[in-house]
Write an enzyme that holds these catalytic residues in place. Sequence first.
Site, PDB file in Angstrom:
ATOM      1  N   ASP A  46      -0.051  -0.897   7.637  1.00  0.00           N
ATOM      2  CA  ASP A  46       0.727  -0.198   6.605  1.00  0.00           C
ATOM      3  C   ASP A  46      -0.098   0.963   6.024  1.00  0.00           C
ATOM      4  OD1 ASP A  46      -1.003  -1.760   5.156  1.00  0.00           O
ATOM      5  OD2 ASP A  46       0.516  -2.680   3.875  1.00  0.00           O
ATOM      6  N   SER A  47      -1.327   1.144   6.550  1.00  0.00           N
ATOM      7  CA  SER A  47      -2.083   2.376   6.286  1.00  0.00           C
ATOM      8  C   SER A  47      -1.280   3.573   6.811  1.00  0.00           C
ATOM      9  CB  SER A  47      -3.452   2.325   6.968  1.00  0.00           C
ATOM     10  OG  SER A  47      -3.321   1.957   8.328  1.00  0.00           O
ATOM     11  N   ASP A  85       1.760  -4.904  10.407  1.00  0.00           N
ATOM     12  CA  ASP A  85       1.596  -5.333   9.008  1.00  0.00           C
ATOM     13  C   ASP A  85       2.934  -5.649   8.374  1.00  0.00           C
ATOM     14  OD1 ASP A  85      -1.026  -5.518   8.177  1.00  0.00           O
ATOM     15  OD2 ASP A  85      -1.205  -3.375   7.711  1.00  0.00           O
ATOM     16  N   LYS A 115       0.657  -9.338  10.313  1.00  0.00           N
ATOM     17  CA  LYS A 115      -0.511  -9.503   9.434  1.00  0.00           C
ATOM     18  C   LYS A 115      -0.050  -9.521   7.979  1.00  0.00           C
ATOM     19  CE  LYS A 115      -3.786  -6.138   8.833  1.00  0.00           C
ATOM     20  NZ  LYS A 115      -3.650  -5.835   7.399  1.00  0.00           N
ATOM     21  N   GLU A 117      -1.473  -9.970   3.822  1.00  0.00           N
ATOM     22  CA  GLU A 117      -2.633  -9.916   2.931  1.00  0.00           C
ATOM     23  C   GLU A 117      -2.579 -11.067   1.933  1.00  0.00           C
ATOM     24  OE1 GLU A 117      -2.884  -6.070   1.050  1.00  0.00           O
ATOM     25  OE2 GLU A 117      -2.910  -5.008   2.968  1.00  0.00           O
ATOM     26  N   GLU A 184     -11.968  -7.314   4.891  1.00  0.00           N
ATOM     27  CA  GLU A 184     -12.123  -5.903   4.505  1.00  0.00           C
ATOM     28  C   GLU A 184     -13.040  -5.782   3.285  1.00  0.00           C
ATOM     29  OE1 GLU A 184      -8.539  -3.562   4.308  1.00  0.00           O
ATOM     30  OE2 GLU A 184      -9.594  -1.854   3.411  1.00  0.00           O
TER      31      GLU A 184
HETATM   32  O1  KIV Z   1      -3.210  -1.111   7.223  1.00  0.00           O
HETATM   33  C1  KIV Z   1      -4.284  -1.108   7.833  1.00  0.00           C
HETATM   34  O2  KIV Z   1      -4.633  -0.162   8.550  1.00  0.00           O
HETATM   35  C2  KIV Z   1      -5.160  -2.270   7.692  1.00  0.00           C
HETATM   36  C3  KIV Z   1      -6.554  -2.136   8.203  1.00  0.00           C
HETATM   37  C4  KIV Z   1      -7.351  -1.399   7.202  1.00  0.00           C
HETATM   38  C5  KIV Z   1      -7.166  -3.434   8.544  1.00  0.00           C
HETATM   39  O3  KIV Z   1      -4.770  -3.255   7.158  1.00  0.00           O
END
Ligand code: KIV
Length: 274
Positions: A46-47, A85, A115, A117, A184
């Site tokens: 989600d970056s 994500d 993924k 968090e 992280e």
């Molecule tokens: O969203 C992302 O790119 C991430 C990485 C920083 C692990 O979660």
Amino acid sequence: MNDKVTVSTLKKFKKDGIKITALTAYDYPTAKILDETGIHFILVGDSLGMAVLGYESTIPVTMDDMVHHTKAVAKAAKNAFIVADMPFMTYNISKEDALKNAARLLAEGGAQAVKLEGGVEIAETVKAIVNAGIPVVGHIGLTPQSVNKLGGYKVQGKDDKTASKLKSDAKSLEDAGICALVLECVPIDLAREITESLSIPTIGIGAGPYCDGQILVLHDMLGLTQGHKPKFVKQYANIDKIIRESVNNYISDVQNSLFPTEEYSFASRKSDVK
Ligand code: KIV
């Protein structure tokens, strides 16, 4: 490399001491390049919000954004393990929501895993997703979706109390069935201790060399990110500079009638007349 990386491959890599290589991708052409290099793990992070969509954080990223970009990556990546994500608040309101949203990333997006968090507080949700047959990657330490609660993008687990919370988070996520864990921005020794305590691989970002694998945001390591560059980012290229130079050369060529030359044009119709 011609073998699709799966959850079993990741486990075997940890057992055999093979470092897992991971990067983010958000589109077809970059995912294709990454896949062809033999990278093991591609995260549609989600970056995306900051790297591609111009947001200040990951918080505005939606399920539709993630499905859209995961589709493009999944089409390109034949061998890498593809993880997508789950965005902010798409797994925290109810287990039903979490299951539906995780399922979309696999069924519509083509990801192999999702993924999430968080630690102990999301362990039951993680268990429900895993029980539904969807592999889950955990993510603890600096969790960017909680940036407002954490008070900024800071190293986590520096004192005994927060380090011990991260250790129990890791254990409860492993018990819930995760197939890998992103660590992280945590101190080197804590990342090492967590890595050695788990049977599933850890993938570090700003977590030092003792993790089972490493991940970076592609745009950061290629030098395509504007603004702040975190301490843990090693920049392997300066794509920003390459794009600027190329576009400036193009502007100059067009304005000086140096492009297009005959080489880039179709022959005049007159030359076809016999
Ligand atoms: O969203 C992302 O790119 C991430 C990485 C920083 C692990 O979660």
